[in-house]
Scaffold this motif. Structure first.
Motif, PDB file in Angstrom:
ATOM      1  N   THR A   6      76.890  63.553  26.454  1.00  0.00           N
ATOM      2  CA  THR A   6      75.496  63.840  26.782  1.00  0.00           C
ATOM      3  C   THR A   6      75.210  65.339  26.736  1.00  0.00           C
ATOM      4  O   THR A   6      76.115  66.146  26.931  1.00  0.00           O
ATOM      5  CB  THR A   6      75.140  63.279  28.179  1.00  0.00           C
ATOM      6  N   LYS A   7      73.951  65.676  26.459  1.00  0.00           N
ATOM      7  CA  LYS A   7      73.549  67.083  26.498  1.00  0.00           C
ATOM      8  C   LYS A   7      73.037  67.462  27.887  1.00  0.00           C
ATOM      9  O   LYS A   7      72.646  68.599  28.112  1.00  0.00           O
ATOM     10  CB  LYS A   7      72.491  67.379  25.436  1.00  0.00           C
ATOM     11  N   ASN A   8      73.044  66.521  28.819  1.00  0.00           N
ATOM     12  CA  ASN A   8      72.595  66.775  30.188  1.00  0.00           C
ATOM     13  C   ASN A   8      73.764  67.203  31.069  1.00  0.00           C
ATOM     14  O   ASN A   8      74.855  66.654  30.956  1.00  0.00           O
ATOM     15  CB  ASN A   8      71.954  65.523  30.779  1.00  0.00           C
ATOM     16  N   THR A   9      73.518  68.149  31.952  1.00  0.00           N
ATOM     17  CA  THR A   9      74.575  68.603  32.856  1.00  0.00           C
ATOM     18  C   THR A   9      74.717  67.674  34.061  1.00  0.00           C
ATOM     19  O   THR A   9      75.735  67.690  34.728  1.00  0.00           O
ATOM     20  CB  THR A   9      74.315  70.034  33.353  1.00  0.00           C
ATOM     21  N   CYS A  13      74.488  57.386  37.281  1.00  0.00           N
ATOM     22  CA  CYS A  13      75.239  56.178  36.955  1.00  0.00           C
ATOM     23  C   CYS A  13      74.879  55.113  37.983  1.00  0.00           C
ATOM     24  O   CYS A  13      74.890  55.363  39.184  1.00  0.00           O
ATOM     25  CB  CYS A  13      76.740  56.446  36.963  1.00  0.00           C
ATOM     26  N   ARG A  14      74.567  53.924  37.480  1.00  0.00           N
ATOM     27  CA  ARG A  14      74.257  52.781  38.345  1.00  0.00           C
ATOM     28  C   ARG A  14      75.231  51.632  38.117  1.00  0.00           C
ATOM     29  O   ARG A  14      75.129  50.609  38.764  1.00  0.00           O
ATOM     30  CB  ARG A  14      72.835  52.301  38.070  1.00  0.00           C
ATOM     31  N   GLY A  15      76.117  51.776  37.163  1.00  0.00           N
ATOM     32  CA  GLY A  15      77.114  50.752  36.887  1.00  0.00           C
ATOM     33  C   GLY A  15      76.644  49.669  35.940  1.00  0.00           C
ATOM     34  O   GLY A  15      77.432  49.037  35.277  1.00  0.00           O
ATOM     35  N   SER A  16      75.346  49.443  35.880  1.00  0.00           N
ATOM     36  CA  SER A  16      74.780  48.419  35.012  1.00  0.00           C
ATOM     37  C   SER A  16      73.299  48.704  34.841  1.00  0.00           C
ATOM     38  O   SER A  16      72.662  49.262  35.732  1.00  0.00           O
ATOM     39  CB  SER A  16      74.970  47.032  35.632  1.00  0.00           C
ATOM     40  N   ILE A  28      76.099  62.522  38.682  1.00  0.00           N
ATOM     41  CA  ILE A  28      77.395  63.020  38.216  1.00  0.00           C
ATOM     42  C   ILE A  28      77.195  64.315  37.438  1.00  0.00           C
ATOM     43  O   ILE A  28      76.380  64.381  36.520  1.00  0.00           O
ATOM     44  CB  ILE A  28      78.077  61.966  37.328  1.00  0.00           C
ATOM     45  N   ASN A  29      77.961  65.334  37.824  1.00  0.00           N
ATOM     46  CA  ASN A  29      77.943  66.614  37.133  1.00  0.00           C
ATOM     47  C   ASN A  29      78.879  66.492  35.934  1.00  0.00           C
ATOM     48  O   ASN A  29      80.092  66.387  36.089  1.00  0.00           O
ATOM     49  CB  ASN A  29      78.403  67.730  38.075  1.00  0.00           C
ATOM     50  N   THR A  30      78.316  66.521  34.739  1.00  0.00           N
ATOM     51  CA  THR A  30      79.121  66.328  33.535  1.00  0.00           C
ATOM     52  C   THR A  30      79.941  67.548  33.149  1.00  0.00           C
ATOM     53  O   THR A  30      80.794  67.468  32.278  1.00  0.00           O
ATOM     54  CB  THR A  30      78.224  65.924  32.353  1.00  0.00           C
ATOM     55  N   GLN A  31      79.684  68.683  33.802  1.00  0.00           N
ATOM     56  CA  GLN A  31      80.453  69.891  33.503  1.00  0.00           C
ATOM     57  C   GLN A  31      81.700  69.986  34.381  1.00  0.00           C
ATOM     58  O   GLN A  31      82.553  70.838  34.139  1.00  0.00           O
ATOM     59  CB  GLN A  31      79.585  71.121  33.689  1.00  0.00           C
ATOM     60  N   ARG A  35      83.268  61.801  36.090  1.00  0.00           N
ATOM     61  CA  ARG A  35      83.676  60.399  36.218  1.00  0.00           C
ATOM     62  C   ARG A  35      82.996  59.767  37.429  1.00  0.00           C
ATOM     63  O   ARG A  35      82.971  60.327  38.510  1.00  0.00           O
ATOM     64  CB  ARG A  35      85.191  60.288  36.368  1.00  0.00           C
ATOM     65  N   CYS A  36      82.461  58.555  37.227  1.00  0.00           N
ATOM     66  CA  CYS A  36      81.806  57.840  38.316  1.00  0.00           C
ATOM     67  C   CYS A  36      82.850  57.337  39.314  1.00  0.00           C
ATOM     68  O   CYS A  36      83.832  56.702  38.914  1.00  0.00           O
ATOM     69  CB  CYS A  36      81.018  56.657  37.758  1.00  0.00           C
TER      70      CYS A  36
END
Length: 54
Positions: A6-9, A13-16, A28-31, A35-36
């Motif tokens: 993703t380009k989002n930082t 996540c909702r799981g579904s 979730i901070n992707t930087q 991981r959820c």
């Protein structure tokens, strides 16, 4: 489960996509870890990514 690029930082996540089958909404901070803690879905930050996911 495949890694979502993703380009989002920050992603949600909702799981579904169906809330009846998911888990509590988490941001979730992707930087950092990316991981959820509930479903272990992994998200990786790539600022050059054309399409983002949530």
């Amino acid at each position: 489960m495949s890694t979502i690029i993703t380009k989002n930082t920050t992603v949600i996540c909702r799981g579904s996509k169906n809330p009846s089958y998911g888990h509590p909404k988490v941001y979730i901070n992707t930087q950092k870890d990316g991981r959820c803690p509930y479903c272990s879905q992994e998200y990786k930050y790539n600022p050059k990514q054309n399409k983002s996911h949530e």
